[in-house]
Motif scaffolding. Structure first.
Motif, PDB file in Angstrom:
ATOM      1  N   ASN A 286       0.784  -1.234   0.000  1.00 20.70           N
ATOM      2  CA  ASN A 286       0.000   0.000   0.000  1.00 20.70           C
ATOM      3  C   ASN A 286       0.818   1.287   0.000  1.00 20.70           C
ATOM      4  N   THR A 287       2.106   1.186  -0.029  1.00 22.65           N
ATOM      5  CA  THR A 287       2.962   2.375   0.015  1.00 22.65           C
ATOM      6  C   THR A 287       2.670   3.339  -1.131  1.00 22.65           C
TER       7      THR A 287
ATOM      8  N   ASN B  35      -0.143   3.348  -2.940  1.00 28.79           N
ATOM      9  CA  ASN B  35      -1.584   3.485  -3.130  1.00 28.79           C
ATOM     10  C   ASN B  35      -1.986   4.924  -2.795  1.00 28.79           C
TER      11      ASN B  35
ATOM     12  N   ASP C  50      -4.657   6.178  -1.769  1.00 30.61           N
ATOM     13  CA  ASP C  50      -5.525   6.327  -0.600  1.00 30.61           C
ATOM     14  C   ASP C  50      -4.753   6.257   0.714  1.00 30.61           C
ATOM     15  N   PHE C  51      -3.462   5.968   0.627  1.00 26.64           N
ATOM     16  CA  PHE C  51      -2.638   5.831   1.822  1.00 26.64           C
ATOM     17  C   PHE C  51      -1.552   6.896   1.854  1.00 26.64           C
TER      18      PHE C  51
ATOM     19  N   ALA D 158       2.233   7.040   3.311  1.00 23.50           N
ATOM     20  CA  ALA D 158       3.294   6.198   3.857  1.00 23.50           C
ATOM     21  C   ALA D 158       4.488   7.064   4.217  1.00 23.50           C
TER      22      ALA D 158
ATOM     23  N   LEU E 101       1.862   4.080   8.174  1.00 21.60           N
ATOM     24  CA  LEU E 101       0.963   3.935   7.038  1.00 21.60           C
ATOM     25  C   LEU E 101      -0.413   4.389   7.507  1.00 21.60           C
TER      26      LEU E 101
ATOM     27  N   PHE F 192      -4.467   5.600   6.348  1.00 27.66           N
ATOM     28  CA  PHE F 192      -5.548   5.617   5.362  1.00 27.66           C
ATOM     29  C   PHE F 192      -6.481   6.764   5.727  1.00 27.66           C
TER      30      PHE F 192
ATOM     31  N   GLU G 175     -10.044  -2.233   4.470  1.00 22.62           N
ATOM     32  CA  GLU G 175      -8.630  -2.094   4.841  1.00 22.62           C
ATOM     33  C   GLU G 175      -8.439  -2.218   6.353  1.00 22.62           C
TER      34      GLU G 175
END
Length: 178
Positions: free
Chosen positions: A32-33, A35, A37-38, A40, A72, A74, A87
């Motif tokens: 998810n790094t 992504n 929507d995230f 990081a 991380l 969201f 998630e």
């Protein structure tokens, strides 16, 4: 010839065993790094901006045990509530693995936080803080180190009071609290 067959079979077995498909926080972070929507972030110990010469031997030892933090987060909004729930459920499932020993929890099912660790009482490899709030989203913080123990963590907390934290390294997280 028999030796080559045996060696090849051993290498294939070793490869299969090492390719563990079990979910882990490290894999979750990697997946998810990038992504959108995230958020990081990797934060090193130099974020504390400490004058190490002014620290006691115990404080220096505690600081040496701390390596880095991986964060991380969201960011939840009205449009991604279903993804937020999915998630969040993934992270909760990962943290149910027995290797993550839960120290404490705060809050309720919708809003709350938990603190877990990996390792033994005297050799903690990682602390994990998982905090979530339906309106804002969630964050997972992995505090990684070598030979961390509860005494080092408590000492590190006192060192934090003396630190001049470099807020520039945390700037990407401002999106989460807006």
């Amino acid at each position: 010839m028999k030796l080559n067959v045996f060696t090849s079979a051993f290498l294939v077995l070793l490869t299969l065993v090492s390719c563990n498909s079990e979910p882990s926080l490290q894999k979750y972070f990697v997946q998810n790094t990038d992504n959108k929507d995230f958020i990081a972030l990797d934060v090193s110990s130099n974020i504390l901006n400490l004058d190490k010469a002014k620290l006691s031997a115990q404080q220096n030892e505690a600081l040496k045990s701390f390596d880095k933090m991986n964060i991380l987060a969201f960011k939840a909004n009205d449009k991604n509530q279903a993804q937020f729930e999915t998630e969040r459920a993934k992270v909760k499932a990962i943290l149910k693995d027995p290797k993550y020993q839960q120290l404490m929890t705060f809050g309720s099912g919708k809003d709350g936080a938990s603190i877990s660790y990996v390792g033994t009482d005297e050799n903690i490899e990682e602390f994990v803080v998982f905090a979530n709030r339906k309106e804002n989203g969630f964050a997972v913080v992995r505090v990684l180190g070598k030979n961390m123990n509860p005494n080092n963590i408590m000492t590190l907390m006192t060192v934090l009071k003396q630190s001049n934290i470099d807020l520039e390294q945390l700037k990407p997280l401002q999106q989460l609290v807006k």
